[in-house]
Write a protein that holds these residues in place. Structure first.
Motif, short mmCIF file in Angstrom:
data_model
loop_
_atom_site.label_atom_id
_atom_site.label_comp_id
_atom_site.label_asym_id
_atom_site.label_seq_id
_atom_site.Cartn_x
_atom_site.Cartn_y
_atom_site.Cartn_z
N PRO A 1 10.46 -8.40 6.93
CA PRO A 1 9.03 -8.54 7.22
C PRO A 1 8.71 -9.89 7.81
O PRO A 1 9.29 -10.88 7.41
N HIS B 1 5.11 -10.56 8.87
CA HIS B 1 3.70 -10.84 8.74
C HIS B 1 3.33 -10.82 7.27
O HIS B 1 3.98 -10.16 6.46
N GLU C 1 0.99 -9.24 5.88
CA GLU C 1 0.62 -7.94 5.38
C GLU C 1 1.82 -7.14 4.94
O GLU C 1 1.71 -6.23 4.12
N VAL C 2 3.00 -7.46 5.47
CA VAL C 2 4.19 -6.74 5.07
C VAL C 2 4.62 -7.10 3.66
O VAL C 2 5.34 -6.37 3.01
N GLU D 1 3.80 -4.34 1.44
CA GLU D 1 4.10 -2.99 1.90
C GLU D 1 5.22 -2.33 1.12
O GLU D 1 5.46 -1.14 1.29
N ARG E 1 -2.60 -3.51 0.60
CA ARG E 1 -3.13 -2.62 1.64
C ARG E 1 -3.49 -1.26 1.05
O ARG E 1 -4.53 -0.68 1.38
N ASN F 1 4.78 1.22 14.47
CA ASN F 1 4.93 0.75 13.10
C ASN F 1 6.35 0.30 12.81
O ASN F 1 6.57 -0.67 12.09
N LEU G 1 7.21 -3.09 14.83
CA LEU G 1 6.62 -4.29 14.21
C LEU G 1 6.93 -4.40 12.73
O LEU G 1 6.39 -5.27 12.04
N LYS H 1 6.04 -2.63 10.16
CA LYS H 1 4.83 -2.54 9.35
C LYS H 1 5.11 -1.92 7.99
O LYS H 1 4.34 -2.12 7.05
N TYR H 2 6.18 -1.14 7.90
CA TYR H 2 6.50 -0.48 6.64
C TYR H 2 7.97 -0.10 6.67
O TYR H 2 8.61 -0.10 7.72
N ARG I 1 0.06 3.33 5.57
CA ARG I 1 -0.38 3.28 6.97
C ARG I 1 -1.23 4.51 7.27
O ARG I 1 -0.72 5.58 7.65
#
Length: 489
Positions: free
Chosen positions: A71, A73, A75-76, A79, A303, A369, A372, A374-375, A439
């Motif tokens: 990860p 970011h 926000e990750v 996650e 999140r 996703n 990047l 994201k998950y 997500r």
């Protein structure tokens, strides 16, 4: 030529000696020149190597991408709460048991064709310049003074919804642990999509002998929230964002008196906001925002915790008829009553959400996703494979009558009437986020299309408006930049 002696020495010998010295200088100069050329060439090559590596790492940093599942970011950071906090997504065996694969292309072949490899093959091509998106004109009413709710507006599909408050499975399973979203079976999940009188999972589920599974509120705040008829809500958990107050000059006196502006925060965020000068007054407000502190967060994933106020406003505000969800990265610049009139009353809709500014197909959203990070990629694959096995298809832009203008929403701004179909859709969408990944853009189209497919005689009036209109209603900011978490072990 004759040779003559002078002072007992041959003159030619002196000439030969001088020629030899001159020839030696020429040889020395050529060697020195070749050494300098070689030195400059070596320095130039070293420069090219260093400059090339620097540009390579610069591009990687610019794209915010690290190969693999590390990860990058903030926000990750939240996650990966141990997959889905106590319950893994359904396996292919579960899907076959539920009868989802009968008469369909095998899921493993379908997934292979669209996503060769666990990481969806190669990444989509990168653009050198990010697209710029701008607001557009929205034909709002001039003022709230003469707004009238249409008499036939609430004439939508009617049925009774009740919610599971407690699960009594402790005696059957020694390893039973209560969960905020409950332990919904695949059969219960399937039946919950029917628009009929029913009792279904919709968060806030307690276990037998357990006082709470999370999202605990003060009784005074609950009493205040029970009085709200029209709500604008948002949330900040884990100090993930700044507090952005609605623009007071854009909010009418009527809305200031009759609309509840509620910001849900955790104790960590309250401390952070106080250190930044945002202190609650005697009534618990900061500007127009009524600050409601949430204790005992239901998920480690911030999140996913944020989906509770985002999707379940009909449960948090049981007396409310309308609600507007606003992501914490946005500052409201439009009167809430004008928003309701334009996106619900005028179009006779019960749910309004904008399309995504760039992507319209779930396939594209899955790729983005993963690109990047994201998950967790495996969790995304499990969810997407399940959806394909249950009939999710690609968005067809050439379809003259698509079921939706886009299969990917921009979920930072949602306008809702608390009708039975709207409330059911919100519960179903929340249950997908609780069961699979957080997500929500991955599960929106599947949830909507399945609800429509299973209830052909019960319409759900959803208004998907343009993203540029969303940008005209509120000012967008970037989320707070937090330190990058360490790689997962």
């Amino acid at each position: 030529m004759a040779f003559y002696r002078h002072s007992s020495e041959l003159l030619p010998e002196r000439r030969v000696f001088r020629r030899g010295r001159k020839f030696g200088r020429i040889i020395f100069t050529r060697k020195k020149l070749s050494s300098w050329v070689f030195l400059f060439a070596a320095i130039f090559l070293v420069y090219l190597v260093i400059f090339g590596l620097k540009m390579l790492f610069h591009d990687i940093h610019k794209e915010g991408k690290v190969e693999g599942n590390v990860p990058i970011h903030q926000e990750v950071k939240h996650e990966f709460p141990g997959s889905n906090v106590g319950r893994s997504p359904p396996t292919l065996a579960d899907i076959r048991i539920a009868g989802k694969l009968e008469g369909r292309v095998p899921v493993n072949q379908e997934a292979k064709r669209d996503f060769p490899g666990s990481n969806v093959g190669r990444s989509p091509p990168k653009s050198k310049h990010r697209k710029q998106h701008f607001p557009c004109d929205v034909s709002l009413a001039e003022s709230v003074d003469h707004l009238v709710e249409h008499k036939e507006f609430m004439n939508f599909t009617h049925f009774s919804l009740k919610f599971i408050d407690q699960e009594e499975k402790a005696s059957q399973d020694k390893n039973f642990e209560p969960r905020f979203g409950g332990h919904q079976t695949l059969e219960e999940r399937e039946q919950s999509f029917l628009a009929r009188d029913q009792t279904l999972h919709c968060g806030f589920v307690k276990g037998l002998g357990y006082p709470s599974t999370g999202f605990d509120l003060d009784e005074k705040d609950k009493a205040y929230m029970n009085t709200c008829k029209i709500v604008v809500s948002s949330c900040i958990f884990g100090s993930s964002d700044f507090l952005r107050r609605p623009t007071k000059s854009k909010i009418s006196e009527y809305s200031k008196k009759n609309v509840c502006f509620v910001m849900f925060v955790d104790e960590q965020t309250v401390t952070k906001l106080s250190s930044e000068g945002h202190v609650r007054d005697d009534s618990g407000n900061i500007g127009l925002w009524k600050i409601v502190i949430v204790r005992n967060l239901p998920y480690k994933d911030m999140r996913r915790t944020g989906k509770v106020p985002k999707f379940l406003s009909h449960r948090l505000f049981p007396s409310s008829r309308y609600s507007i969800w606003l992501d914490s990265k946005m500052r409201l610049n439009t009167d809430p009553m004008l928003i309701l009139e334009h996106f619900l009353w005028r179009s006779k809709s019960e749910y309004a959400i904008s399309n995504h500014y760039d992507r319209h197909c779930v396939w594209e959203e899955v790729l983005q996703n993963k690109r990047l990070n994201k998950y967790n990629h495996t969790a995304i694959d499990e969810q997407f494979t399940f959806y394909q096995s249950d009939g999710l298809t690609k968005f067809d832009p050439s379809d003259p009558n698509p079921p939706l203008p886009s299969y990917v929403p921009e979920g930072s701004f949602i306008v809702r009437a608390h009708t039975p179909m709207s409330n059911l859709f919100s519960c179903l969408w929340f249950n997908e986020v609780d069961r699979f990944t957080s997500r929500d853009q991955l599960s929106f189209a599947y949830t909507y299309l399945k609800l429509k497919r299973m209830n052909p005689d019960r319409p759900f009036y959803l208004n998907m408006f343009k993203d540029c209109e969303r940008r005209a209603l509120a000012k967008l900011f970037h989320h707070r930049v937090l330190p990058t978490p360490p790689p997962p072990t």
